[in-house]
Design an enzyme around this catalytic site. Structure first.
Site, PDB file in Angstrom:
ATOM      1  CG  HIS A   1       8.788  20.576  15.225  1.00  0.00           C
ATOM      2  ND1 HIS A   1       9.015  21.632  14.382  1.00  0.00           N
ATOM      3  CD2 HIS A   1       7.438  20.444  15.298  1.00  0.00           C
ATOM      4  CE1 HIS A   1       7.849  22.111  13.951  1.00  0.00           C
ATOM      5  NE2 HIS A   1       6.881  21.413  14.488  1.00  0.00           N
TER       6      HIS A   1
ATOM      7  CD  GLU B   1      10.826  24.339  13.022  1.00  0.00           C
ATOM      8  OE1 GLU B   1      11.134  23.132  13.148  1.00  0.00           O
ATOM      9  OE2 GLU B   1       9.643  24.723  12.892  1.00  0.00           O
TER      10      GLU B   1
ATOM     11  CB  SER C   1       4.824  24.088  14.436  1.00  0.00           C
ATOM     12  OG  SER C   1       4.620  22.932  13.647  1.00  0.00           O
TER      13      SER C   1
END
Lengths: 323, 323
Positions: free
Chosen positions: A277, A207, A103
Site C-alpha cells: 500500500h 505486504e 489488497s
C-alpha cells in the site's frame, strides 16, 4: 486498442474523482477504458450489495476484456467466496484476461489458485488499483512512474522479470516455484478454509497496511505454525506501511519481527520488494512459475511469457536502479 | 487460604500500579496472593522475553496454585505455543489449578483444548485479568461487582451457571456441548494450525476489542468457511467493544454483521453474553460440558461441578437481573 475494464469488487468508492482521473489517465496511456456499470454503486460500506458485486465479477469474466482492474480494495471479496463461479474466472483468463489489483483482490487471486487443476488459467496479476494508483491527485504525488511503467510492460506481455535490492546475506540464492501471496491479512483470512491454496515450494510474497508489527508477527507465526513458511522456497516481504508505534514497543519493530521469524524457519526471508500500500509497486503474475535469483543484493524475480510472442530480455524492471 | 498466583504471559505491564492494586484487592477478598517473580519483567513490548515468560508459565504449572491469573493480555502466547509443556499445564489442572483470564489467554486455553485426550484436565477459566479488572482505579469505576462476585463463586466451586438476556427468537433453545472460544482474533489466529481445537457440537463464545465490525465479520466468515460455525450447537457473542465508526459505514454495524451471519449458518447465534474487554464479565469454564437453555429471553449456561462438593442450585449468576 486494449480493452481495460474497471470494476469495484469490495469497498465503496467514497469519492468519484479518483476513478474519473484514473480512467482519464489510463486512456491517455492507450487503453480502451470501460468503467463497469456498478463500479460506483453504494451499499453500506460496499460498492453495491453482494449480488451486485458478484454480478459485476461474472459479467466481466463473461466479457473477458484484456485487463480487469479493481478500482480499490477494502473489504468485500470474503463475502463472495462461496458464490464465485471460479470456472468463469478461469475461462476469462484462458481467453486472455489479466485480472489486476492488490489488497482485498488477494482473496480472489488465492481463491482461484486454490481451485484444482486450473494451471495457467489461475494466473492473475498483483499490481496497481485504479483509484489508489492511477487516481492519485497531482497534489498527492500523481501516478508513480515505476508503478505505471511496470504495469504497462506487464500488461503488454513484454515484462519478464522484476528486480529490487534486498539486505546482504542472500547472494547466490536461487529459488524456482509458484509465485503467490499478497496482502498478509487476506492470506491469513483464508487459512483453514478450502480457499487457501496448498502451495509447496513456492515463492510467497507478503505486504500489509495499518497493521502494527506485533499483528504482522502474529500472522506470520500463524503461517509458520500452519506449516506454510517451511514449505516455501523463499518468502519475499514487501512494504508494511502506515502503522503507528506504541510507546511501549521499546525496540519491537518490523526489523525484530523479521529477525525472529528467521530464527524459526530455514526458508530465506527477503525484504525490499517494492509492493504494498505504497505508491511504488511492481506488477507480477500470481500463480506463475517464477525463478528468484539473488546476485549480491540484487534480486530478480523472473517468469516465462504466456501470451506474448518471443523473449524480450531487455524488459526487466530493475527497481534497484530507482531506489 | 486459597493461593492465587499472578503472572504476565504476554504484554508488558506498562504501569505497576494496577497490579499492586489488584493484588491488594484480591488479598482483601481472602486470597493468598502471590505475584510471580517475572510478572513485572520488561522486554520490548513483552513482560519479559520468551524464555522468561515460558519459565514463569512452567514454574506456576509446577507449583500448581489454586488459581493462576494473568495480569493482562496483549500479544505474547502465540510466540510460546511451540514450546509450551502442555502436559505440565494439564497436570496442574489435575491438581486443582484454575487458570483464569481472557484476551491473549485464549491462545493458551484453546491450545490446551487442542491437545488430545486431556478431558477435564484441559478445563481453564475465561474470566477477569488482574490488572484490567481488579486493578481498575476508583476514578475509572473500580472493580465491577458482578465480575468480582461471579469470579469468587466460580473459584470457590460454588458457581454452576451464568445467566444473561438475549434477543427475542430463541425461546426454548437447548444446546449441550463443550464450551469454548474467547477472543475472536485469537481464535482465528490459530486456524489452520495444530493448536486449533476441532470441537464438534460445542457452544462457541466470542468477543473482541478495537476491531471494526467489518473485521469481526471477516473473522466470523473465516470460521464459517472453515466449517466451524456449522459444526457448533450454538454461538454466543459477548461484547465487541472500543471500535470506531467509519464515515462510509452507512448502516454497516455489528447488527448487520450478526444478521448476515445468521443467513449463512443454521447454528443459533445469540448475543448479550456479558464477556469481553468490558468491566462486566462472567467467569466460565472453557472446555467444560455445558448446557445452554433459553427461556423467553433469558439464557442460562450451566455446567457440572468438578472440584466442589454437592450441587448448589442457588449459585447462578443471573446477569439479567443487573442488566
Amino acid at each position: 486498442m486494449t480493452l481495460l475494464t474497471l470494476f469495484s469488487p469490495a469497498g465503496v468508492l467514497v469519492r468519484s474523482a479518483p476513478l474519473t482521473l484514473a480512467a482519464k489517465r489510463l486512456k491517455a496511456l492507450g487503453f480502451d477504458v470501460q468503467i463497469d456499470a456498478a463500479a460506483r454503486a453504494r451499499h453500506q460500506r460496499f460498492a453495491g450489495d453482494d449480488d451486485m458485486r458478484l454480478d459485476a465479477l461474472h459479467r466481466i469474466a463473461a466479457a473477458a476484456p484484456s485487463i480487469a482492474m479493481a478500482t480499490r480494495g477494502g473489504y468485500g471479496f470474503t463475502r463472495l467466496l462461496d458464490r464465485i463461479d471460479w470456472k468463469a474466472i478461469a475461462h476469462s483468463i484462458a481467453h486472455g484476461t489479466r485480472w489486476v489489483g492488490h489488497s482485498d483482490m488477494t482473496t480472489l487471486q488465492l481463491g482461484l489458485l486454490a481451485q484444482p487443476k486450473l494451471g495457467a488459467d489461475a494466473i492473475t496479476w498483483a499490481g496497481p488499483l485504479a483509484a489508489d494508483d492511477f487516481g492519485r491527485s497531482e497534489d498527492a504525488g500523481g501516478v508513480d512512474e515505476i508503478t505505471r511503467d511496470c504495469f504497462l510492460e506487464a500488461m503488454s506481455g513484454a515484462l519478464e522479470a522484476v528486480g529490487f535490492r534486498t539486505e546482504p546475506g542472500f547472494d547466490g540464492l536461487e529459488a524456482r516455484g509458484t509465485l503467490w501471496g499478497g496482502n498478509l491479512c487476506m492470506v491469513n483470512s483464508m487459512l483453514g478454509t478450502r480457499y487457501f491454496p496448498r502451495i509447496k515450494g513456492g515463492v510467497l510474497f507478503l505486504e500489509d497496511v495499518n497493521e502494527h508489527p506485533y499483528r504482522v508477527e502474529r500472522n506470520l507465526l500463524q503461517l509458520h505454525q500452519a506449516g506454510v513458511l517451511d514449505a516455501q522456497k523463499a518468502i519475499v516481504l514487501g512494504e508494511f506501511s502506515a502503522w503507528r508505534k506504541a510507546p511501549h514497543d521499546r525496540g519491537f519493530s518490523m526489523k525484530t519481527v523479521v529477525a525472529h521469524l528467521r530464527t524459526l524457519t530455514k526458508t530465506p526471508i527477503l525484504t525490499g520488494l517494492p509492493f504494498g500500500h505504497v505508491p511504488t509497486k511492481v506488477t507480477m503474475p500470481v500463480g506463475a512459475r517464477v525463478t528468484l535469483l539473488v546476485d549480491g543484493r540484487n534480486v530478480l524475480i523472473g517468469w516465462e511469457h504466456r501470451h506474448a510472442g518471443g523473449p524480450a530480455h531487455d524488459h526487466v524492471h530493475a527497481h534497484a536502479a530507482h531506489a
